[in-house]
Design a protein around this motif. Structure first.
Motif, mmCIF file in Angstrom:
data_model
loop_
_atom_site.group_PDB
_atom_site.id
_atom_site.type_symbol
_atom_site.label_atom_id
_atom_site.label_comp_id
_atom_site.label_asym_id
_atom_site.label_seq_id
_atom_site.Cartn_x
_atom_site.Cartn_y
_atom_site.Cartn_z
ATOM 1 N N TYR A 32 0.833 -1.189 0.000
ATOM 2 C CA TYR A 32 0.000 0.000 0.000
ATOM 3 C C TYR A 32 0.872 1.245 0.000
ATOM 4 O O TYR A 32 1.895 1.295 0.666
ATOM 5 N N PRO A 33 0.477 2.268 -0.753
ATOM 6 C CA PRO A 33 1.406 3.355 -1.058
ATOM 7 C C PRO A 33 1.742 4.275 0.097
ATOM 8 O O PRO A 33 2.818 4.835 0.125
ATOM 9 N N ALA A 34 0.846 4.477 1.034
ATOM 10 C CA ALA A 34 1.143 5.448 2.084
ATOM 11 C C ALA A 34 0.298 5.200 3.311
ATOM 12 O O ALA A 34 -0.780 4.631 3.241
ATOM 13 N N VAL A 35 0.807 5.663 4.444
ATOM 14 C CA VAL A 35 0.101 5.627 5.714
ATOM 15 C C VAL A 35 0.052 7.053 6.231
ATOM 16 O O VAL A 35 1.048 7.771 6.186
ATOM 17 N N ILE A 36 -1.111 7.496 6.706
ATOM 18 C CA ILE A 36 -1.201 8.817 7.317
ATOM 19 C C ILE A 36 -1.353 8.647 8.820
ATOM 20 O O ILE A 36 -2.065 7.755 9.290
ATOM 21 N N GLU A 37 -0.657 9.510 9.563
ATOM 22 C CA GLU A 37 -0.601 9.415 11.008
ATOM 23 C C GLU A 37 -0.721 10.799 11.623
ATOM 24 O O GLU A 37 -0.565 11.819 10.941
ATOM 25 N N VAL A 38 -0.981 10.835 12.937
ATOM 26 C CA VAL A 38 -0.936 12.076 13.696
ATOM 27 C C VAL A 38 0.161 11.942 14.752
ATOM 28 O O VAL A 38 0.672 10.841 14.996
#
Length: 202
Positions: A32-38
């Motif tokens: 999967y191309p990307a992970v978004i996080e805080v």
């Protein structure tokens, strides 16, 4: 002359910069191309296994598992789980629900939906900072931003503060991974502490 290795990497670097991803390889999900996080997630617990929407589906809605306030003598855990409601296109009749691990307390809310076929693309987490003098709850609530700019706030609790928004997915969210502290018996429980979301392109 054959271009060197640096020349071949340049287009990829420019693409990543242009889309403003905070990219991270998720454990076991390198496809999967990307992970978004805080950056304000709680410190306790362990990352559960990722859960993904079926191929071709994107998250257009979400629901939360929330324990209501337990009173002065009770042990509050607040936010215990997050579910994504995944659709193909704009057809809500064919919905697939996915959630990573959830805490043991609370009830699931009714889903909140993006409108008109929009997808979830970014999120912000409400987290109560750790304290040594009181009852820790970690994550309390979550906001999602839809691809049309609409913002949806979940029915979580009010302790703590919302942190910065994550970077956006270019198309939509297609999976999640939660960080959960398991039951601790007579000790202070916090349940859900953090979450990361997966971006898919197709």
């Amino acid at each position: 002359m054959e271009p060197g290795p640096g020349a071949k990497l340049l287009p990829l670097l420019l693409l990543l910069q242009a889309t403003r991803f905070t990219c991270a390889q998720a454990d076991g999900w390198n496809g999967y191309p990307a992970v978004i996080e805080v950056t304000n997630g709680g410190p306790w617990g362990d990352w559960a296994s990722p859960e993904m929407c079926p191929d071709g589906f994107f998250a257009s809605g979400f629901s939360l598992k929330v324990e209501p306030p337990q009173g002065i003598l009770g042990d509050d855990t607040a936010l215990n789980g997050i579910r994504l409601h995944c659709v193909r296109g704009s057809v809500l009749g064919n919905t697939q629900v996915v959630d990573s691990q959830s805490g043991s307390w609370g009830e699931w809310s009714e889903p909140l939906w993006c409108r008109g076929g929009a997808y979830l693309v970014a999120f912000s987490l409400r987290v109560e900072a750790p304290t040594t003098l009181g009852d820790n709850t970690a994550a309390n609530n979550v906001r999602f931003r839809c691809s049309d700019g609409e913002e949806l706030q979940g029915p979580g609790l009010s302790w703590g503060d919302f942190g910065d928004w994550s970077d956006p997915c270019p198309k939509g969210v297609c999976g999640l991974q939660t960080k959960i502290q398991g039951p601790r018996g007579l000790s202070d429980d916090t349940a859900l502490n953090d979450v990361r979301l997966f971006c898919c392109l197709s």
